[in-house]
Design an enzyme around this catalytic site. Sequence first.
Site, PDB file in Angstrom:
ATOM      1  CD  GLU A   1      56.189 -40.267  15.878  1.00  0.00           C
ATOM      2  OE1 GLU A   1      57.213 -40.780  16.329  1.00  0.00           O
ATOM      3  OE2 GLU A   1      55.949 -40.203  14.650  1.00  0.00           O
TER       4      GLU A   1
ATOM      5  CD  GLU B   1      61.480 -39.583  16.369  1.00  0.00           C
ATOM      6  OE1 GLU B   1      61.391 -38.347  16.342  1.00  0.00           O
ATOM      7  OE2 GLU B   1      60.940 -40.284  17.249  1.00  0.00           O
TER       8      GLU B   1
ATOM      9  N   GLY C   1      59.265 -43.637  17.092  1.00  0.00           N
ATOM     10  CA  GLY C   1      60.577 -43.648  17.731  1.00  0.00           C
ATOM     11  C   GLY C   1      61.494 -44.705  17.155  1.00  0.00           C
TER      12      GLY C   1
ATOM     13  CB  ALA D   1      56.841 -44.045  22.106  1.00  0.00           C
TER      14      ALA D   1
END
Length: 719
Positions: A123, A103, A100, A61
């Site tokens: 994270e 992911e 992310g 992110a």
Amino acid sequence: MARYELVKRSVALITLTNPPVNALSSAVRHAIAKSMEHALNDPKVSAVVICGENGRFCGGADIREFAGPLRGPPLVPLLDAIEAGEKPVVAAIEGVALGGGFELALVCHYRIAHFKARLGLPEVTLGILPAAGGTQRLPRLIGIPAALELITTGRHISAQEALKLGIVDQVTEQNACEVAVEFALRAVAKPLSSRRVSMLTTPCPPDLDALLEAVTMQVKKKARGVMAPLACIQAVRAAATMPYSKGIKRESELMATLFNSGQARALQYCFFAQRTAGKWTLPSGAQWNNSKPREIRSAAIIGLGTMGRGIVVSLARVGISVIAVESEKKLLETGKQMVIGMLERDAKRRGVSASLNLLKFTLSLQDLKDVDLVIEAVFEDMALKKRVFQELSKVCRPATLLCTNTSGLDVDALAGVTDRPHLVVGMHFFSPAHVMKLLEVVCGPRSSSETIATAMSLGKRMGKVSVAVGNCPGFVGNRMLKPYLDQATFLLEEGATPEQIDKALEDFGFAMGVFRMSDLAGLDVGWRVRKESGLTGPDVDPKNPPRRRQGRRYCPIPDMVCEQGRFGQKTGRGWYMYDKPGGTNAKPDPLIQNLLEMYRSRYGIQPRNISDQEIIERCLFALANEGFRILEDGIAARPEDIDVIYLFGYGFPRHGGGPMFYSSMVGLERVLERLEHYHQAHPDVPHLEPSPLLKKLVACGSPPVQKWREHIKTMHSHL
């Protein structure tokens, strides 16, 4: 933000283009969604490959967007749509796949990784959890124990470990994107149902509750008071006990709790503060990143004590030739053997060859005539250091940089005895120097911007977090440490015990409380400094009351402990007792309790019950108050610099953000009110008197820490 092209006639290649790490900004998410829709609807496309530009898949992110409202398509539905597509999608992972980005790779049906790639879900280090399905998909793919370890620690793993765990399907030394395209073509006819990770059943151990409880206890012990790892465990429990649709909802609920928490704000502040600390401005306006540093190929270290040995190792392992100097043959030989051992162990751990060919050991300063830079790491004695710098001026070529590793002595006084004061700078390493990340670069008033730039650059090359600070007694870190330590000893006088104070600080998040830390460092170090400063010892003015020095309150208890030969772990006795000299298992010592009771009785001090809240407030608010004075004095350029120093050099818990951010998070009004309260109760303790800058910030409405600099108007910056 994502380039779309058709390759091999039927493979849609989607390349993320958001340098430097192809972060998933709103624009990138929008581009991925548009590209995937195009690929899935185009009859010419039989498969899709997702990769990143410039050899980096995706760093996760864009956390700069965390501060504002969500823009662009949300990540979870986007990833679900990629996974649900009827055409095979292959992730070509080069460089990094983090957060992310990891992911995103997990929703692809296949994953190809370059052998140098790193993967992870970091994270938790930002006070949040992987909230785009990471806590639900990873346990389904690799099982609960392995997923728990990766998610709760945020650890990065190599491509080889990812292959072993079953995260990636193939590791290649070739171009990962080209390999992925060929792989995608072979996957076209294969069914995708078993490749959709969210559809898999989580492999669940029979002792799930016991496993989760054990991990919870481990996390609570390792990360005291930190919320995010515990929330991660709850999310993984959902992956084990719920279908994906309910698990992803639970993940979202837990994320909502964490996202706006003070801890998440603090940890994200730490992330940016570390980057901010590398940028500073001289009074002339010159910045270190605009002042070209010199290239350092060779260096010399003077002194092979604990600190000197660590600095030698730090330099040699990044390829710098090092000449190490000692004053006696026996000390030189001992230091040499220890340095070689440290380098060999470090090389073995990293799987590389030890760089012993870069080392030279000598008794003669004459051997330093051609080095680019010298770091003096001798005993903390000004007269000795001045003699060394005078000798270096005669021996070294005129362009050689002369650095001192002093922890608090006047860098300009050392520069004054040389023939090149503009080439003198402080490089204050923290012990052990080859492990600790912090480097205070001390800018003397005559240090040139090129000299400072070189020291900052060298620190970065050694893997240090370099912070530029001004020249004053103790610089930033040690100057602030004194009121912190003073408050701890005053609390002892008033009725607390070492173990109570340490427990309060450790429960707050410090790895070690004041007294355990002092035992580890050695009580004789501070004792020697106090004697040299005339605060204790036979030279103290007999007219001074024992509990007053230089017109202010003084606590002689640490001196009394040292007078009994109790120097900490190395003697087996200090504030605590240990099984043997050098032992690390601290136990409360009844003799210390007896000493405290006798001391209080002698001076008529009635002990009182002291709350943990008072311990935290007096220690931490006094610490921050000195930080405000440092900002007033221009010794640090910004509060972020102070916080980085305390995070990396003094073990301040990251989820507190550092002493300055913590003050802001508590509320500057509250800090001011409590300091005024404690100063009224203890008027002979000047460092409890609120600093003018703190009062000014409160009067200006307590702006956020990033805005403080606008309110700091100093005419005498030491940077």
